[in-house]
Structure formats: structure tokens, C-alpha cells
Design a protein around this motif. Sequence first.
Motif, mmCIF file in Angstrom:
data_model
loop_
_atom_site.group_PDB
_atom_site.id
_atom_site.type_symbol
_atom_site.label_atom_id
_atom_site.label_comp_id
_atom_site.label_asym_id
_atom_site.label_seq_id
_atom_site.Cartn_x
_atom_site.Cartn_y
_atom_site.Cartn_z
ATOM 1 N N THR A 159 115.741 -5.855 -50.041
ATOM 2 C CA THR A 159 114.775 -5.974 -48.857
ATOM 3 C C THR A 159 114.883 -4.715 -48.270
ATOM 4 N N ASP A 160 116.267 -4.204 -48.291
ATOM 5 C CA ASP A 160 116.217 -2.867 -47.277
ATOM 6 C C ASP A 160 115.790 -1.742 -48.070
ATOM 7 N N GLU A 161 115.834 -1.707 -49.479
ATOM 8 C CA GLU A 161 115.007 -0.650 -49.984
ATOM 9 C C GLU A 161 113.558 -0.859 -50.027
ATOM 10 N N ILE A 162 113.128 -1.803 -49.886
ATOM 11 C CA ILE A 162 111.641 -1.904 -49.588
ATOM 12 C C ILE A 162 111.252 -1.480 -48.333
ATOM 13 N N VAL B 123 108.049 0.775 -46.807
ATOM 14 C CA VAL B 123 107.100 -0.062 -46.247
ATOM 15 C C VAL B 123 107.836 -0.231 -44.871
ATOM 16 N N VAL B 124 106.762 0.028 -43.910
ATOM 17 C CA VAL B 124 107.109 -0.145 -42.398
ATOM 18 C C VAL B 124 107.087 -1.434 -41.954
ATOM 19 N N SER C 268 104.618 -2.732 -55.554
ATOM 20 C CA SER C 268 104.951 -1.777 -56.625
ATOM 21 C C SER C 268 106.281 -1.600 -56.114
ATOM 22 N N THR C 269 106.978 -1.342 -55.051
ATOM 23 C CA THR C 269 108.124 -1.141 -54.428
ATOM 24 C C THR C 269 108.960 -1.955 -54.757
ATOM 25 N N ARG D 19 109.794 11.987 -48.847
ATOM 26 C CA ARG D 19 109.335 10.659 -49.579
ATOM 27 C C ARG D 19 110.696 10.201 -50.015
ATOM 28 N N ALA D 20 110.786 8.746 -49.692
ATOM 29 C CA ALA D 20 111.852 7.788 -49.733
ATOM 30 C C ALA D 20 112.053 7.484 -51.300
#
Length: 331
Positions: A17-20, A24-25, A59-60, A201-202
Motif C-alpha cells: 500500500t505504501d509503495e502504491i 498514486v496520491v 499497473s502500480t 519519478r518514484a
Amino acid sequence: MNEQELEVMLGRVGRATDEIGKVVVGQRQVVEEMLISLMAGGHCILEGVPGLAKTLMVSTLAKTLDLGFRRVQFTPDLMPSDIIGTEILEEDHATGKRFFKFQQGPVFTNILLADEINRTPPKTQAALLEAMQEHSVSYGGESRPLPAPFFVLATQNPVEQAGTYPLPEAQLDRFLMFIRVSYPDIDEEVDILERTTSGQRASVEKSLDGEDMLALQALVRDVEISPALLRYVADIVRATRPQDSGIDTVQHYLRWGAGPRAGQALVLCAKAHAVLRGRLAVTLDDLRAVAPATLRHRLLRNFQAEADGVSTDDVVARVLEKVAEPASPLG
């Protein structure tokens, strides 16, 4: 899975969830509902106006889960073979003999993103039915299993309906959850502007794999739910049917209510919701939290509802308000 293993697994889910969130904000509830759907072993639809990062979220998510991922842009000229595959004629150079070989389509993956699914004709939409329900594809008289785990995450826009093909009720019912993606708040919108207009870019790290997801699916099935809560679920589903319901809102605004598959979805999603909170037993709060996303696409409104601007979410809220709850939160 013991308590310590559960804690480790939930830590991985939290990292996913943290990676997404790096990409994604906001949209935390949307991401959670997507994870609930995957943990429950089902498919989901994301609906929202253009520009809300629906495709980016899917996709993320696939990147964080380290699963096979394919994207299909659904268009009016898309054919069923473009999804499930087709047979091609090949020649054995040693013998000169020709033979047909099945060329797999993009459905042979772990996560299939069906982008703007309502922009393709019903014939092509129906090509997904067997894959979604049976996790296999039939072609040329042979059934071919799909990789496990297998999920269909579809997107659609509620605007620009010209040239679209609304999903039939039979296919909508195959989706475990119907997730609404809303506009960001002011702080999130400022964050979006900052992130998307800079050169940074993350990068997303993998947090879960296919085996982890299969283990989570098995765990969800083992979560306990009391007989009283099962009866409560049945009461909710039956209360959405105009012929069985004593609720005025249902009788006045619905043509058809939810079927038995809705109850199954409600129970499974509530179990996944409980697991995400570190519990191995379903509570009343779990059921109420997932009820809108599991029921809203299974109710068919009549013309009066459309004229009065009454949504299926309004009907679900009224049903939850009227159906008697069990005396204990655990049933």
C-alpha cells in the motif's frame, strides 16, 4: 497461518500500500478495496471520470505484487481473439508438415487490466466471462487453464457514454466489487500537480508475490463468521429484492435486487477486510464497510429512481439502516 506469520504477511501488504502511495496520491480507500478484492480471489471494476489515475493504480499494484501483468485497451473494433488468443498456422521445417498452434492472448497472465471495458461490444465483453468465472479459456474444443492467481481489474468512465456498451448484468455480477474513484481533495490535488510536473519519478519496489497472494486467499477463506452474521448477510441481500423486501425505497426504486452471489461476495470481502485489520473473525463493521462496493452493481434501478436521482448507493444505505442487526457485533 499462525499469529506471527499473519503479522509478517500484513506487514508486506502494508508495504504494498505504501509503495502504491509513492506513485498514486490519496485514494487510500480505493487501494484498500482493490486489495480486498484480490485477497478474496475476485475481480473488480474501477469507475471514475478521466484523469483520476485508475489505470496507474492498477499497473502500480501489479508492480508491487510481482505478478504477470497485461493491459488491453478495449475499443469498438476489439475481437474476442484479441483477448483469449487464436490458432496460427505453422510449418515444421524438418518435415514440411503444417499444423495449427494456439497463440495465447493477453488473458494468460496474473493481472489483466481491461481498460475502458464498456467501450467494446458485448461479444468481446463476453469473451471474459469464462475466464473470470472458471479461470480457464476454451478454444478449439480444449480447455486451457489460466495462471494462478488470476484477476481482472477493469476500468470504465461514467461520462462520455456515446459509443459505449454498458456491461450486461450477468457480467457485472462476475465482478466481486464495484469501486468508485472520486476526485482528490485540495491538498492531494496540489500534491498531484507537484509530482506530475517535476522531473522526479518514484520507483516502486515489490512487496508480495504470487505465493503470498495465494496464501492470503487461503487465509481469507479460513476467517470465521458467526451464524448470526451469515443470517444478517442473507437478510440484507433478500431485502434488496422488491418481491421479498418490506422496505419502501427498495419497492419504489428497484426493478431487480441482488442474487445469491452478492451474499457470497459480501462474506468474502468482509473476511478480507477483517484480515487487513489483523483479525480472524468477521464483525458487523466489516460487513457494513464492504457492503456498498459489493452490492451497488448488483441492483437494477427503475425509471423512477433515475428520474428522482436515487442511486444504488442510496438504496444500499437505506437497506443497511432498516435491516435489523445482530445483538452482538460478532453475531
